[in-house]
Design a protein around this motif. Sequence first.
Motif, mmCIF file in Angstrom:
data_model
loop_
_atom_site.group_PDB
_atom_site.id
_atom_site.type_symbol
_atom_site.label_atom_id
_atom_site.label_comp_id
_atom_site.label_asym_id
_atom_site.label_seq_id
_atom_site.Cartn_x
_atom_site.Cartn_y
_atom_site.Cartn_z
ATOM 1 N N UNK A 376 1.310 -6.923 -4.483
ATOM 2 C CA UNK A 376 1.505 -7.520 -5.800
ATOM 3 C C UNK A 376 2.970 -7.829 -6.064
ATOM 4 N N UNK A 377 3.858 -7.312 -5.226
ATOM 5 C CA UNK A 377 5.272 -7.494 -5.515
ATOM 6 C C UNK A 377 5.886 -8.499 -4.558
ATOM 7 N N UNK A 378 7.095 -8.893 -4.868
ATOM 8 C CA UNK A 378 7.784 -9.902 -4.079
ATOM 9 C C UNK A 378 8.594 -9.207 -2.988
ATOM 10 N N UNK A 379 7.895 -8.650 -2.025
ATOM 11 C CA UNK A 379 8.539 -7.949 -0.930
ATOM 12 C C UNK A 379 8.241 -8.698 0.353
ATOM 13 N N UNK A 380 9.294 -9.043 1.083
ATOM 14 C CA UNK A 380 9.111 -9.761 2.336
ATOM 15 C C UNK A 380 8.299 -8.907 3.311
ATOM 16 N N UNK A 381 7.477 -9.570 4.086
ATOM 17 C CA UNK A 381 6.543 -8.887 4.985
ATOM 18 C C UNK A 381 6.739 -9.437 6.398
ATOM 19 N N UNK A 382 7.152 -8.583 7.321
ATOM 20 C CA UNK A 382 7.391 -9.039 8.693
ATOM 21 C C UNK A 382 6.125 -9.559 9.368
ATOM 22 N N UNK A 383 4.988 -8.909 9.092
ATOM 23 C CA UNK A 383 3.727 -9.250 9.766
ATOM 24 C C UNK A 383 2.633 -9.436 8.714
ATOM 25 N N UNK A 384 2.683 -10.521 7.967
ATOM 26 C CA UNK A 384 1.776 -10.697 6.828
ATOM 27 C C UNK A 384 0.301 -10.819 7.198
ATOM 28 N N UNK A 385 0.000 -11.164 8.442
ATOM 29 C CA UNK A 385 -1.389 -11.330 8.842
ATOM 30 C C UNK A 385 -1.996 -10.061 9.439
ATOM 31 N N UNK A 386 -1.225 -9.007 9.500
ATOM 32 C CA UNK A 386 -1.700 -7.767 10.109
ATOM 33 C C UNK A 386 -2.223 -6.832 9.023
ATOM 34 N N UNK A 387 -3.468 -6.399 9.166
ATOM 35 C CA UNK A 387 -4.101 -5.588 8.129
ATOM 36 C C UNK A 387 -3.640 -4.141 8.200
ATOM 37 N N UNK A 388 -3.389 -3.577 7.036
ATOM 38 C CA UNK A 388 -3.136 -2.147 6.889
ATOM 39 C C UNK A 388 -3.981 -1.702 5.705
ATOM 40 N N UNK A 389 -5.077 -1.022 5.959
ATOM 41 C CA UNK A 389 -5.975 -0.658 4.870
ATOM 42 C C UNK A 389 -6.803 0.553 5.263
ATOM 43 N N UNK A 390 -7.438 1.158 4.280
ATOM 44 C CA UNK A 390 -8.320 2.300 4.542
ATOM 45 C C UNK A 390 -9.444 1.904 5.493
ATOM 46 N N UNK A 391 -9.972 0.675 5.300
ATOM 47 C CA UNK A 391 -11.116 0.223 6.086
ATOM 48 C C UNK A 391 -10.795 0.104 7.570
ATOM 49 N N UNK A 392 -9.512 -0.028 7.915
ATOM 50 C CA UNK A 392 -9.141 -0.142 9.320
ATOM 51 C C UNK A 392 -9.680 1.042 10.119
ATOM 52 N N UNK A 393 -9.628 2.235 9.521
ATOM 53 C CA UNK A 393 -10.139 3.437 10.194
ATOM 54 C C UNK A 393 -11.510 3.860 9.667
ATOM 55 N N UNK A 394 -11.692 3.784 8.350
ATOM 56 C CA UNK A 394 -12.877 4.380 7.727
ATOM 57 C C UNK A 394 -14.049 3.417 7.573
ATOM 58 N N UNK A 395 -13.804 2.123 7.781
ATOM 59 C CA UNK A 395 -14.879 1.157 7.604
ATOM 60 C C UNK A 395 -15.273 1.009 6.141
ATOM 61 N N UNK A 396 -16.367 0.322 5.912
ATOM 62 C CA UNK A 396 -16.833 0.078 4.538
ATOM 63 C C UNK A 396 -17.927 1.054 4.121
ATOM 64 N N UNK A 397 -18.180 2.056 4.973
ATOM 65 C CA UNK A 397 -19.177 3.072 4.624
ATOM 66 C C UNK A 397 -18.628 4.439 5.025
ATOM 67 N N UNK A 398 -17.616 4.935 4.304
ATOM 68 C CA UNK A 398 -16.911 6.135 4.746
ATOM 69 C C UNK A 398 -17.611 7.449 4.407
ATOM 70 N N UNK A 399 -18.568 7.434 3.463
ATOM 71 C CA UNK A 399 -19.166 8.682 2.998
ATOM 72 C C UNK A 399 -20.399 9.012 3.833
ATOM 73 N N UNK A 400 -20.162 9.603 4.986
ATOM 74 C CA UNK A 400 -21.277 9.872 5.891
ATOM 75 C C UNK A 400 -21.759 11.310 5.843
ATOM 76 N N UNK A 401 -20.997 12.207 5.223
ATOM 77 C CA UNK A 401 -21.369 13.624 5.210
ATOM 78 C C UNK A 401 -22.171 14.008 3.973
ATOM 79 N N UNK A 402 -22.175 13.176 2.958
ATOM 80 C CA UNK A 402 -22.830 13.519 1.706
ATOM 81 C C UNK A 402 -24.317 13.171 1.743
ATOM 82 N N UNK A 403 -25.161 13.982 1.129
ATOM 83 C CA UNK A 403 -26.577 13.611 1.026
ATOM 84 C C UNK A 403 -26.787 12.356 0.165
ATOM 85 N N UNK A 404 -25.778 11.994 -0.618
ATOM 86 C CA UNK A 404 -25.861 10.803 -1.475
ATOM 87 C C UNK A 404 -24.971 9.691 -0.934
#
Length: 723
Positions: A376-404
Amino acid sequence: MNPVEFLLRPKVKRGLLVFGLILLLGIILYRTLYPRIFESYVGKVNAPLIYDSSRTLSADEFEAIAQALSEQARRQKAEAIVSEEQDPFARRIKIEILMNTESFIRDSEPRHIKYFRNAGIRRYEGPKTCLQCHQTIAIEHPDGMHSQVETLEDVVNSVHFRFQSSSGGFSTYGYDGRQVNAGPRKIAVGKINRACGIPGSFSWTGWAVLITSRPEHAAGPILRSEGCGQCHIGGNYQPATEKMLPFSDVPQTAKEGIDCLICHAAVYDMNRRVVIEDRYGLRWDQDRSLKAALSVGPIRSEQCLRCHQHNLGGDAYAYNQAAQALGDRHQRILHQGAKRGSPFSPHDDVHAAAGLECTDCHRPEGHKIPRGRMGVDLVANDLPDKEVSCETCHGRAPHNASPDKALLNGHIARLACETCHIPRLEPNSVVLRDWVHPTWNPKEGIWEPTDIYRSGEPGKGLIYLWFNGNGTFLANALGSHPDGSETYHPLMNQLVRITDPEAIAAIRTKAIELKGRYPDIDVERYVRLATDPLSQLTPELIERRRAMIENNLRPAMNEGQSRIYPFKIFNALMYEDLNNQGPFGAMILPFDYKVYYESGDTLASLKRAIQDPIVQRMYQEPFKLYMMDEFMAYFGVEGGWKARYPLVGDRLLDVEPRWMRQMGTLMVNHGIRRQGHGCADCHAPNGVMDFAAIGYSPARVAELQDLKQLTAGANPSITNYAR
């Protein structure tokens, strides 16, 4: 006539010779005269750099340091292997046995000890030493391809050195509707620091400063270090100003000042990171000891956090290791309020506690380090096309241990992971900062900007907004309600008002306290402007603002899919050049840190700062045409940059204090807790999630606050999951 015969003709040969001589003369003039002309134009200096910590060691001194570093490395490795749960005496014996095992001795010694020993290197001289072996480096790209790059140029062109960029890749939009630097007209922008209250472009006026402090416990004045340069790898007398211009490079002396070891050394003395003065001016010292150089190894989080914990947890954060070593002399000034209040530390972040390193997520390519596609801020980004996010490791279904898990994973379509798993920020997170009415700090012996309100609590310092990855030129999260709700209008509602009664009461209390020192303050007006900054605008400007949002920003708000994210909010009262004002703000003016901290005279500090040659150049035609017209267009100021210098004699022209017209929203992605919010924390009438504020209809709000109805048929544990 063939080409060879043509080129051999005497007249052609003479012409080529003359052209070659002119070209050679041009290169010589560019390399010799241009730097001097540029330095004269911006009023800065480049000069040879000398560091006291860079000294030649004897063979015995070298071996003593090598032995100590090797022993330290063996101990750390052994302590990580031997369980902490066993008897302390037995653990100590096992550690000592391991440390003296031949394989431990062989495999634990820092590699550069052998390299330096064999090469006969007994003194570290900065990049000059590193480049003896690392002239080029191999880079692996995400597609599996490899390339070789010049190491020094890779560093110089990274945002850690130049901290601005003329390239594209910004996820931010100007208030004129254009994505920053996406078109043919590009300008050097980056690192506008909303939480500081002063734009990063004014690092020119506050790069390295020595402040005379007068602490109440001291017998006399004490010099303290301050300035933007403490968190940057450049070691020269000013930031890499030359990199703002096309086809321009920083001089070799500036490159020789790059601090390689602050990132690469496992052992680095932060007490060396202070402002020093020589006959050319002020600059930041660094640890160039051979001990630090011999400890070079894989980059760990500790190295990153020497600078970045200042941003994340803040200087006052209890586990900020860099803040424990402020300097053997000219100690750095500690900033009490936190910028983001979301530290990356084993004590407060589950990933740090699990042993993850910063580079596990922010995977570099050479010296280019990604910050992620969203911002959201005006910060220069060396690699703007490279993703850094929770989903990179956890995917879109991270809650696998819960009965719900089905119900919980269903939230991912609407909620970012951080929304639940950052339940609150550090309590010293600054929400409102007043630079115009400073407060005397008797412990530090300086005048400081007054923090009017601090909070890390949901609904106060931490708010929730729909976010699609885009932001505005001045750090406002963009997104839209998935149902198309017209009541969700952040730049006219959510980001321009503070409505929490407790927050307003705290702000009023602080305003009353300030009035004791500044009698001209009208308390009720002060509170109104701080909590409703749009009240500073005329009706005409408000209508123009509304129209610009609809015509210019609405497409960026509706782009892609928005989810609810948490944001640290921030606003500041600063002096502005109202001759360059639009519906979203005016040109912010800098302070001279020395005058500010020592005297508390903000007007004198302002006048001193804008007399800096680089600021004066901003108000001249070349700078106007080169970048300021474009800068103002992004800013939402129509008609271009008004290049009327705001100081005539001792009188300021159209300069007044103003709160920014909307709060900045800073992304918070660290400080992740395994046990985040439970369902009842949000889905209750007085929950942390204000569903009405983010655009839900009254009927839908009632449904979302009825937890029993929402969880009918679900496992009872859902109501306290993750608590």
